[in-house]
Write an enzyme that holds these catalytic residues in place. Structure first.
Site, short mmCIF file in Angstrom:
data_model
loop_
_atom_site.label_atom_id
_atom_site.label_comp_id
_atom_site.label_asym_id
_atom_site.label_seq_id
_atom_site.Cartn_x
_atom_site.Cartn_y
_atom_site.Cartn_z
CG HIS A 207 -2.10 0.92 1.13
ND1 HIS A 207 -2.12 2.01 0.29
CD2 HIS A 207 -3.31 0.91 1.77
CE1 HIS A 207 -3.28 2.65 0.42
NE2 HIS A 207 -4.01 1.99 1.31
CG HIS B 39 -5.51 5.74 -0.87
ND1 HIS B 39 -6.17 4.54 -0.87
CD2 HIS B 39 -5.64 6.24 -2.12
CE1 HIS B 39 -6.69 4.33 -2.08
NE2 HIS B 39 -6.37 5.34 -2.86
CE1 TYR C 121 -4.57 5.08 6.00
CE2 TYR C 121 -4.87 4.77 3.64
CZ TYR C 121 -5.40 4.97 4.90
OH TYR C 121 -6.76 5.07 5.08
C1 PHB Z 1 -10.94 4.06 4.29
O1 PHB Z 1 -11.69 4.97 3.94
O2 PHB Z 1 -11.16 3.36 5.27
C2 PHB Z 1 -9.76 3.80 3.47
C3 PHB Z 1 -9.59 4.48 2.28
C4 PHB Z 1 -8.48 4.22 1.50
C5 PHB Z 1 -7.57 3.29 1.92
C6 PHB Z 1 -7.73 2.61 3.10
C7 PHB Z 1 -8.84 2.87 3.88
O3 PHB Z 1 -6.51 3.06 1.15
#
Ligand code: PHB
Length: 368
Positions: free
Chosen positions: A182, A185, A187
């Protein structure tokens, strides 16, 4: 059959998928606590969706420190791995393929979720005040603001890389077909990559080479732990996610894709900004992506079957991932083949809870 292009097989690494319709990673926050263990319901949920060409699981922690949401699963203990093994078996029994998405949430976390109650790590100190989710006394999701973070030390950065590699080995041993890193987004890996959240002055900050370093070290460590044919990555060029701005520097994004291209990964999974309110990619940017990345591309965003078919036919992407449509339609693949209507997702049951909105969405046959 409708949308025939989506039903041509696709080979990622050495693994052949039955079709080009991928189930996107979807956080559902139903894991068992303590322990962050996927429940037996998760096995039913994924098995119900095994007609996807590939399932990418909900994002899964590579360590206790990686946790950012109550109810998200991990794959760093033997108990978690045993539960995932049942899930991969159930999906394979139905003829499907499954990748586990591995994450470290970084700043999208809360001190109360951290093993030692310490501030979550990120590239730099920050207090973005984004959204996360805890659990209330009834075990239901409780929205909370993310905690202020501290900058990861060089030693902690090494540990993150080691945790991704060790979890990759656990994923292989639990029967997964791939791991997906990942890198999207906002993270942790994306926090290092985005100028917005990286003010470091060491070799992990500043130039784009330095900001990409952690992501690429993780990629290389995961390949070394398994091999390139079983490792993919998800990135989200442009747009904003979790209050982290990816910026609008297309050149930087193409540089990152070029570096990923050199690794010969099983796939590059691109999350486009328009599913989260951002601007759609331009055709020029899509074409530049193809020039810089010659491997297999899975795309996710504001897609329907027709748009996916057009972009696959144009050679700009190889497969499409659907998120919300897969939550509400366990038989999404069959529905696309028949051009049948889709169930709508109930947002109230996206996160947490049990069967409702998880394993009880009806198939076409159950509806008719
Ligand atoms: C979420 O909204 O929980 C969410 C969105 C994107 C992600 C992981 C979680 O990559």
């Amino acid at each position: 059959m409708a949308h025939e292009v989506l039903f041509k097989s696709l080979t990622l690494g050495k693994t052949e998928l039955n079709n080009r319709i991928v189930m996107a990673p979807l956080t559902r926050l139903r894991s068992i606590e303590p322990g962050d263990i996927p429940s037996s319901l998760a096995k039913t949920y994924y098995a119900q969706r095994a007609s996807a060409g590939l399932i990418v699981t909900e994002a899964t922690q590579v360590s206790a420190q990686a946790k950012g949401y109550a109810g998200a699963p991990g794959l760093h203990t033997a108990e978690q791995a045993a539960s995932w093994q049942e899930i991969t078996q159930a999906v394979h029994d139905q003829g499907g393929k499954i990748a586990v998405q591995l994450w470290h949430t970084g700043l999208v976390s809360h001190a109360s979720l951290q093993p030692d109650g310490k501030a979550p790590i990120s590239a730099s100190e920050s207090a973005l005040g984004g959204r996360t989710s805890l659990r209330d006394e009834n075990g239901l999701p409780l929205r909370a603001e993310t905690s202020p973070t501290r900058a990861a030390s060089l030693e902690e950065i090494k540990q993150v890389v080691a945790d991704f590699a060790a979890t990759t080995v656990r994923a292989r041993d639990a029967g997964f077909d791939f791991i997906e890193i990942h890198g999207a987004h906002g993270y942790l890996l994306s926090q290092f990559w985005a100028e917005h959240t990286n003010q470091r002055t060491d070799e992990y900050g500043g130039s784009r080479e330095n900001r990409a370093r952690l992501m690429l070290e993780v990629v290389d460590a995961c390949i070394a732990a398994w091999d390139k044919d079983h490792v993919g990555i998800r990135i989200s060029p442009l747009g904003s996610f979790n209050n982290v701005h990816m910026g609008n520097n297309e050149d930087d994004q193409l540089y990152l894709m070029g570096e990923l291209n050199k690794r010969g990964l099983a796939f590059l999974h691109i999350s486009e900004p328009d599913w989260a309110g951002g601007e759609p990619f331009s055709t020029q940017f899509r074409q530049n992506i193809r020039v810089n990345y010659s491997g297999k591309i899975i795309a996710a965003g504001a897609y329907d079957a027709k748009k996916a078919e057009n972009l696959i036919s144009a050679g700009l992407i190889d497969a499409v991932a659907f998120g919300r449509a897969f939550i509400a339609n366990p038989d999404l693949v069959e529905r696309i083949a028949q051009d049948a209507p889709l169930n709508q997702m109930d947002p109230a049951t996206s996160y947490g809870g049990g069967v409702k909105g998880y394993t009880d969405y009806p198939t076409l046959t159950q509806t008719r």
